[in-house]
Design a protein around this motif. Structure first.
Motif, PDB file in Angstrom:
ATOM      1  N   ARG A  27       6.934  10.258  11.638  1.00 54.54           N
ATOM      2  CA  ARG A  27       7.479  10.662  12.939  1.00 54.54           C
ATOM      3  C   ARG A  27       6.363  11.054  13.904  1.00 54.54           C
ATOM      4  O   ARG A  27       6.433  10.775  15.099  1.00 54.54           O
ATOM      5  CB  ARG A  27       8.432  11.853  12.764  1.00 54.54           C
ATOM      6  CG  ARG A  27       9.795  11.487  12.258  1.00 54.54           C
ATOM      7  CD  ARG A  27      10.775  12.642  12.412  1.00 54.54           C
ATOM      8  NE  ARG A  27      10.313  13.890  11.812  1.00 54.54           N
ATOM      9  CZ  ARG A  27      10.647  14.312  10.598  1.00 54.54           C
ATOM     10  NH1 ARG A  27      11.450  13.611   9.851  1.00 54.54           N
ATOM     11  NH2 ARG A  27      10.171  15.446  10.143  1.00 54.54           N
ATOM     12  N   LEU A  28       5.345  11.715  13.391  1.00 55.37           N
ATOM     13  CA  LEU A  28       4.286  12.263  14.226  1.00 55.37           C
ATOM     14  C   LEU A  28       3.229  11.235  14.640  1.00 55.37           C
ATOM     15  O   LEU A  28       2.710  11.274  15.759  1.00 55.37           O
ATOM     16  CB  LEU A  28       3.611  13.413  13.462  1.00 55.37           C
ATOM     17  CG  LEU A  28       2.626  14.287  14.190  1.00 55.37           C
ATOM     18  CD1 LEU A  28       3.288  15.005  15.363  1.00 55.37           C
ATOM     19  CD2 LEU A  28       2.014  15.294  13.219  1.00 55.37           C
ATOM     20  N   ALA A  29       2.903  10.306  13.759  1.00 56.11           N
ATOM     21  CA  ALA A  29       1.771   9.400  13.973  1.00 56.11           C
ATOM     22  C   ALA A  29       1.823   8.632  15.291  1.00 56.11           C
ATOM     23  O   ALA A  29       0.814   8.596  16.011  1.00 56.11           O
ATOM     24  CB  ALA A  29       1.626   8.443  12.792  1.00 56.11           C
ATOM     25  N   PRO A  30       2.941   8.013  15.671  1.00 54.19           N
ATOM     26  CA  PRO A  30       2.922   7.260  16.936  1.00 54.19           C
ATOM     27  C   PRO A  30       2.654   8.139  18.154  1.00 54.19           C
ATOM     28  O   PRO A  30       1.986   7.711  19.096  1.00 54.19           O
ATOM     29  CB  PRO A  30       4.328   6.649  17.022  1.00 54.19           C
ATOM     30  CG  PRO A  30       4.913   6.761  15.668  1.00 54.19           C
ATOM     31  CD  PRO A  30       4.214   7.889  14.985  1.00 54.19           C
ATOM     32  N   VAL A  31       3.132   9.361  18.117  1.00 53.09           N
ATOM     33  CA  VAL A  31       2.917  10.291  19.234  1.00 53.09           C
ATOM     34  C   VAL A  31       1.440  10.676  19.309  1.00 53.09           C
ATOM     35  O   VAL A  31       0.833  10.675  20.380  1.00 53.09           O
ATOM     36  CB  VAL A  31       3.817  11.538  19.084  1.00 53.09           C
ATOM     37  CG1 VAL A  31       3.578  12.529  20.205  1.00 53.09           C
ATOM     38  CG2 VAL A  31       5.282  11.131  19.011  1.00 53.09           C
ATOM     39  N   VAL A  32       0.855  10.983  18.158  1.00 54.06           N
ATOM     40  CA  VAL A  32      -0.560  11.372  18.124  1.00 54.06           C
ATOM     41  C   VAL A  32      -1.441  10.197  18.532  1.00 54.06           C
ATOM     42  O   VAL A  32      -2.375  10.352  19.321  1.00 54.06           O
ATOM     43  CB  VAL A  32      -0.951  11.907  16.736  1.00 54.06           C
ATOM     44  CG1 VAL A  32      -2.464  12.131  16.641  1.00 54.06           C
ATOM     45  CG2 VAL A  32      -0.198  13.193  16.426  1.00 54.06           C
ATOM     46  N   ARG A  33      -1.151   9.022  18.015  1.00 61.28           N
ATOM     47  CA  ARG A  33      -1.973   7.845  18.328  1.00 61.28           C
ATOM     48  C   ARG A  33      -1.954   7.505  19.814  1.00 61.28           C
ATOM     49  O   ARG A  33      -2.884   6.870  20.311  1.00 61.28           O
ATOM     50  CB  ARG A  33      -1.518   6.652  17.500  1.00 61.28           C
ATOM     51  CG  ARG A  33      -1.855   6.806  16.032  1.00 61.28           C
ATOM     52  CD  ARG A  33      -1.330   5.650  15.220  1.00 61.28           C
ATOM     53  NE  ARG A  33      -1.649   5.836  13.801  1.00 61.28           N
ATOM     54  CZ  ARG A  33      -0.836   5.493  12.823  1.00 61.28           C
ATOM     55  NH1 ARG A  33       0.343   4.931  13.080  1.00 61.28           N
ATOM     56  NH2 ARG A  33      -1.182   5.708  11.573  1.00 61.28           N
ATOM     57  N   ALA A  34      -0.926   7.936  20.506  1.00 58.72           N
ATOM     58  CA  ALA A  34      -0.827   7.687  21.956  1.00 58.72           C
ATOM     59  C   ALA A  34      -1.562   8.737  22.788  1.00 58.72           C
ATOM     60  O   ALA A  34      -1.693   8.577  24.004  1.00 58.72           O
ATOM     61  CB  ALA A  34       0.646   7.646  22.372  1.00 58.72           C
ATOM     62  N   GLU A  35      -2.072   9.781  22.162  1.00 61.21           N
ATOM     63  CA  GLU A  35      -2.780  10.834  22.898  1.00 61.21           C
ATOM     64  C   GLU A  35      -4.116  10.313  23.428  1.00 61.21           C
ATOM     65  O   GLU A  35      -4.788   9.521  22.758  1.00 61.21           O
ATOM     66  CB  GLU A  35      -3.074  12.032  21.982  1.00 61.21           C
ATOM     67  CG  GLU A  35      -1.864  12.819  21.585  1.00 61.21           C
ATOM     68  CD  GLU A  35      -2.237  13.963  20.659  1.00 61.21           C
ATOM     69  OE1 GLU A  35      -3.289  14.598  20.869  1.00 61.21           O
ATOM     70  OE2 GLU A  35      -1.468  14.213  19.714  1.00 61.21           O
ATOM     71  N   PRO A  36      -4.515  10.797  24.611  1.00 60.81           N
ATOM     72  CA  PRO A  36      -5.840  10.436  25.123  1.00 60.81           C
ATOM     73  C   PRO A  36      -6.930  10.874  24.136  1.00 60.81           C
ATOM     74  O   PRO A  36      -6.895  11.992  23.626  1.00 60.81           O
ATOM     75  CB  PRO A  36      -5.950  11.223  26.427  1.00 60.81           C
ATOM     76  CG  PRO A  36      -4.548  11.543  26.806  1.00 60.81           C
ATOM     77  CD  PRO A  36      -3.786  11.672  25.523  1.00 60.81           C
TER      78      PRO A  36
END
Length: 100
Positions: A27-36
């Motif tokens: 759940r977390l990985a796509p959100v983190v990977r999109a971070e600057p």
């Protein structure tokens, strides 16, 4: 210019609760990977140990890592992890350049 930051994070889930760690990461990985500044955010399960994991993170700078640590999704994830983790994760910061 700031050097990239590389982290190896050792995670141990409570016995039999490794799948909860996997689900939380998925759940977390796509959100983190999109971070600057996120260059890599990958978790691996330890072979033959379903409740142990290694998370590999690379960030473009100390500032990017600090911003990541302060995001609402990371604060929420950190608050939820004691429900399935055996203890705090061990965070290892690597030197910027590999040896030889």
């Amino acid at each position: 210019m700031s050097q990239p930051i590389q982290l190896v994070i050792l995670i141990t889930a409570l016995p039999g609760r490794g799948q909860e760690q996997i689900t939380a990461f998925e759940r977390l990985a796509p959100v983190v990977r999109a971070e600057p500044g996120c260059l890599q955010y990958d978790m691996h399960q330890v072979s033959d140990e379903p409740d142990r994991f290694v998370l590999i993170e690379r960030w473009s700078s100390k500032d990017a890592l600090a911003a990541h640590d302060a995001t609402p999704h990371m604060i929420e994830a950190d608050a939820a992890s004691p429900a399935f983790r055996a203890g705090p994760a061990e965070v290892i910061q690597l030197v910027a350049e590999p040896l030889a």
